[in-house]
Design an enzyme around this catalytic site. Sequence first.
Site, PDB file in Angstrom:
ATOM      1  CE  LYS A  45      -3.908   2.194   0.362  1.00 19.56           C
ATOM      2  NZ  LYS A  45      -3.481   2.928  -0.848  1.00 19.56           N
ATOM      3  CD  GLN A  65       3.337   4.663   2.268  1.00 17.66           C
ATOM      4  OE1 GLN A  65       3.855   5.538   1.589  1.00 17.66           O
ATOM      5  NE2 GLN A  65       2.255   4.881   2.999  1.00 17.66           N
ATOM      6  CE  LYS A  95       4.200   7.454   5.567  1.00 28.78           C
ATOM      7  NZ  LYS A  95       3.865   8.355   4.430  1.00 28.78           N
ATOM      8  CE  LYS A 145       4.929   7.468  -2.262  1.00 27.61           C
ATOM      9  NZ  LYS A 145       4.244   7.994  -1.067  1.00 27.61           N
ATOM     10  CG  ASP A 198       3.508  10.951  -2.759  1.00 29.13           C
ATOM     11  OD1 ASP A 198       3.402  10.771  -1.543  1.00 29.13           O
ATOM     12  OD2 ASP A 198       4.504  11.520  -3.260  1.00 29.13           O
ATOM     13  CB  THR A 246      -2.045  13.592   4.663  1.00 30.30           C
ATOM     14  OG1 THR A 246      -2.445  12.513   3.820  1.00 30.30           O
ATOM     15  CG2 THR A 246      -0.597  13.445   5.043  1.00 30.30           C
ATOM     16  CG  ASN A 249      -4.028  16.122  -0.284  1.00 25.82           C
ATOM     17  OD1 ASN A 249      -3.611  15.348   0.567  1.00 25.82           O
ATOM     18  ND2 ASN A 249      -5.319  16.313  -0.480  1.00 25.82           N
TER      19      ASN A 249
HETATM   20  P1  NDP Z   1       0.948  17.881  -3.869  1.00 30.45           P
HETATM   21  O1  NDP Z   1       1.405  17.566  -5.229  1.00 30.45           O
HETATM   22  O2  NDP Z   1      -0.499  18.068  -3.606  1.00 30.45           O
HETATM   23  O3  NDP Z   1       1.686  19.161  -3.304  1.00 30.45           O
HETATM   24  C1  NDP Z   1       3.069  19.237  -3.215  1.00 30.45           C
HETATM   25  C2  NDP Z   1       3.453  20.636  -2.793  1.00 30.45           C
HETATM   26  O4  NDP Z   1       4.840  20.717  -2.582  1.00 30.45           O
HETATM   27  C3  NDP Z   1       3.136  21.664  -3.860  1.00 30.45           C
HETATM   28  O5  NDP Z   1       2.856  22.886  -3.239  1.00 30.45           O
HETATM   29  C4  NDP Z   1       4.425  21.726  -4.654  1.00 30.45           C
HETATM   30  O6  NDP Z   1       4.590  22.928  -5.341  1.00 30.45           O
HETATM   31  C5  NDP Z   1       5.443  21.554  -3.572  1.00 30.45           C
HETATM   32  N1  NDP Z   1       6.626  20.847  -4.095  1.00 30.45           N
HETATM   33  C6  NDP Z   1       6.668  19.660  -4.728  1.00 30.45           C
HETATM   34  N2  NDP Z   1       7.906  19.344  -5.102  1.00 30.45           N
HETATM   35  C7  NDP Z   1       8.663  20.361  -4.697  1.00 30.45           C
HETATM   36  C8  NDP Z   1      10.035  20.617  -4.797  1.00 30.45           C
HETATM   37  N3  NDP Z   1      10.888  19.760  -5.379  1.00 30.45           N
HETATM   38  N4  NDP Z   1      10.479  21.773  -4.236  1.00 30.45           N
HETATM   39  C9  NDP Z   1       9.623  22.638  -3.630  1.00 30.45           C
HETATM   40  N5  NDP Z   1       8.301  22.436  -3.531  1.00 30.45           N
HETATM   41  C10 NDP Z   1       7.836  21.322  -4.048  1.00 30.45           C
HETATM   42  O7  NDP Z   1       1.524  16.722  -2.946  1.00 30.45           O
HETATM   43  P2  NDP Z   1       1.098  16.291  -1.475  1.00 30.45           P
HETATM   44  O8  NDP Z   1       0.652  17.482  -0.703  1.00 30.45           O
HETATM   45  O9  NDP Z   1       0.207  15.133  -1.594  1.00 30.45           O
HETATM   46  O10 NDP Z   1       2.476  15.754  -0.897  1.00 30.45           O
HETATM   47  C11 NDP Z   1       3.381  16.582  -0.167  1.00 30.45           C
HETATM   48  C12 NDP Z   1       4.310  15.710   0.657  1.00 30.45           C
HETATM   49  O11 NDP Z   1       3.521  14.929   1.571  1.00 30.45           O
HETATM   50  C13 NDP Z   1       5.137  14.688  -0.101  1.00 30.45           C
HETATM   51  O12 NDP Z   1       6.362  14.490   0.564  1.00 30.45           O
HETATM   52  C14 NDP Z   1       4.319  13.412  -0.013  1.00 30.45           C
HETATM   53  O13 NDP Z   1       5.106  12.265  -0.189  1.00 30.45           O
HETATM   54  C15 NDP Z   1       3.808  13.542   1.413  1.00 30.45           C
HETATM   55  N6  NDP Z   1       2.626  12.777   1.755  1.00 30.45           N
HETATM   56  C16 NDP Z   1       1.477  12.853   1.035  1.00 30.45           C
HETATM   57  C17 NDP Z   1       0.361  12.147   1.419  1.00 30.45           C
HETATM   58  C18 NDP Z   1      -0.938  12.252   0.711  1.00 30.45           C
HETATM   59  O14 NDP Z   1      -1.906  11.640   1.159  1.00 30.45           O
HETATM   60  N7  NDP Z   1      -1.050  13.016  -0.367  1.00 30.45           N
HETATM   61  C19 NDP Z   1       0.389  11.253   2.590  1.00 30.45           C
HETATM   62  C20 NDP Z   1       1.631  11.308   3.331  1.00 30.45           C
HETATM   63  C21 NDP Z   1       2.692  12.021   2.905  1.00 30.45           C
HETATM   64  P3  NDP Z   1       3.826  23.223  -6.734  1.00 30.45           P
HETATM   65  O15 NDP Z   1       2.448  23.678  -6.327  1.00 30.45           O
HETATM   66  O16 NDP Z   1       4.631  24.272  -7.381  1.00 30.45           O
HETATM   67  O17 NDP Z   1       3.810  21.933  -7.472  1.00 30.45           O
HETATM   68  O1  2IT Z   2       3.121   8.849   1.599  1.00 26.97           O
HETATM   69  C1  2IT Z   2       1.969   8.419   1.808  1.00 26.97           C
HETATM   70  O2  2IT Z   2       1.658   7.861   2.866  1.00 26.97           O
HETATM   71  C2  2IT Z   2       0.961   8.626   0.766  1.00 26.97           C
HETATM   72  N1  2IT Z   2       1.261   9.227  -0.257  1.00 26.97           N
HETATM   73  C3  2IT Z   2      -0.410   8.052   0.941  1.00 26.97           C
HETATM   74  C4  2IT Z   2      -0.437   6.616   0.520  1.00 26.97           C
HETATM   75  C5  2IT Z   2      -1.789   5.961   0.502  1.00 26.97           C
HETATM   76  O3  2IT Z   2      -1.816   4.772   0.134  1.00 26.97           O
HETATM   77  O4  2IT Z   2      -2.804   6.580   0.836  1.00 26.97           O
END
Ligand code: NDP
Ligand code: 2IT
Length: 443
Positions: free
Chosen positions: A90, A111, A114, A126, A166, A209, A240
């Site tokens: 997952k 993961q 986690k 992943k 992600d 999250t 997100n």
């Molecule tokens: P999104 O794509 O929704 O948002 C990512 C954000 O981070 C955007 O604002 C983006 O900017 C910025 N960003 C991405 N890459 C870079 C970079 N290289 N340098 C600077 N800023 C950057 O992703 P999520 O919010 O889903 O994910 C954010 C983090 O949280 C990641 O590390 C992900 O692995 C982790 N995560 C996500 C989960 C989920 O459920 N979605 C669960 C657990 C962890 P821009 O708007 O310009 O693209």
């Molecule tokens: O990093 C993470 O935990 C996620 N991007 C969410 C993974 C998931 O299966 O919901």
Amino acid sequence: MNYIEDILEKLQTKYANEPEFLQAVKEVLASLKDVISKNEELYRKNAILERLVSPDRIISFRVPWYDDCGNLNINMGYRIQWNNAIGPYKGGLRLHPTVNQSILKFLAFEQTFKNSLTGLPIGGGKGGSDFEPKGKSDREIMAFCQSFMLELYKYIGPNVDVPAGDIGVGAREIGYLYGQYKRITNSYEGVLTGKGLTYGGSLIRKEATGYGLLYITDKMLKSNGLSLKDKTICVSGAGNVAIYAIEKAIELGAKVVTCSDSTGWIYDPDGIDLELLKNVKEVKRARLTEYAKIRENSVYHEGKGVWSVKCDIALPCATQNELLLDDAKMLVANGCLAVCEGANMPTSLEATKYLQENNVLFIPGKAANAGGVATSALEMSQNSLRLSWTKEEVDERLKTIMENIFIQIENACQEYNLGKNYVSGANTAAFLKVVDAMISQGV
Ligand code: NDP
Ligand code: 2IT
């Protein structure tokens, strides 16, 4: 040489070109010294560390797709199935030009731990692609997602491997991926999570999250005699995780004064205007410059800089290695009390060490951001039951899961004399569960 040093040295030589993967493994193994030395013979006999630092399999494939000009484009797609000792693989799918095997290996490895902490039956995986979603039309995104799924479908299934979102993968992408899976397999099943609410998605998954990050932060602060009320928070990211972290932080009485995207960051002394931020990022998919144009008192800066702002709590929610040693020094100098990771591995090893040495409370991502995958697991349960739980029901379960994660960390800290080293506590609790399942199931 002890078992951990032995493994680390071998990995260092073999994977010198995979820095993110090595970083994630070092963080985990370095914190397991005591727990491993207690049972070293058993773990060696079962090659536990060798097995934990290598994936069950890595699948990689070519993804051809046509852009709007009729040109054929080629990307690489991946799915890494790391460990299924406690449940089907997952984990999310990341679409970003920086995606490579090192990054996906670190994410799949993390993961696994986690998912163990959530207390739910999910293993670790992943995937993703080096596809750049920015600037693409909806049709191009759909073309890419359909081509990606044409390969991926062979390796996934509701009891095998359940991908989700992600970076770069939200409801739109999950919808296109799901439609293609259904079309190819002629089956309607919970093979992906983060689905839309009209076709099997769970209420609160989108928010999970960010909300979960604040639930565990709140619990940890209370356990240390502190609270979120009237605290100033710096958030990085504007995706997100960041958006729903900001939403819950405001609800719990804190003020969030920053957010950022890949080109720049916002300082808003009056507190981030959430509706405006959602409109700019979720509806218009625009840059943060659009936020600053409308919000008079806010200031937009190019590049990085969120951690230079004075705050009580820092929540890095963008990406890996976005909070480095110099940033940690600024946070400490400004009196920051706590850092809780919304993103995966946003803090470098040196920065984490510095924060901990300076008594900043620190919750690592594998615990702090586990609310997303936990709610994905709740989505899987609802799909299996062919039922939908209410918003309140899912939110309550999410809150309980996050609080339980913190309790597990505190218990491990107590049992192994780890003080307030929540990194070691989280790794220890997660490790013990996965390893017990691995040993029970034989080789
Ligand atoms: P999104 O794509 O929704 O948002 C990512 C954000 O981070 C955007 O604002 C983006 O900017 C910025 N960003 C991405 N890459 C870079 C970079 N290289 N340098 C600077 N800023 C950057 O992703 P999520 O919010 O889903 O994910 C954010 C983090 O949280 C990641 O590390 C992900 O692995 C982790 N995560 C996500 C989960 C989920 O459920 N979605 C669960 C657990 C962890 P821009 O708007 O310009 O693209
Ligand atoms: O990093 C993470 O935990 C996620 N991007 C969410 C993974 C998931 O299966 O919901």
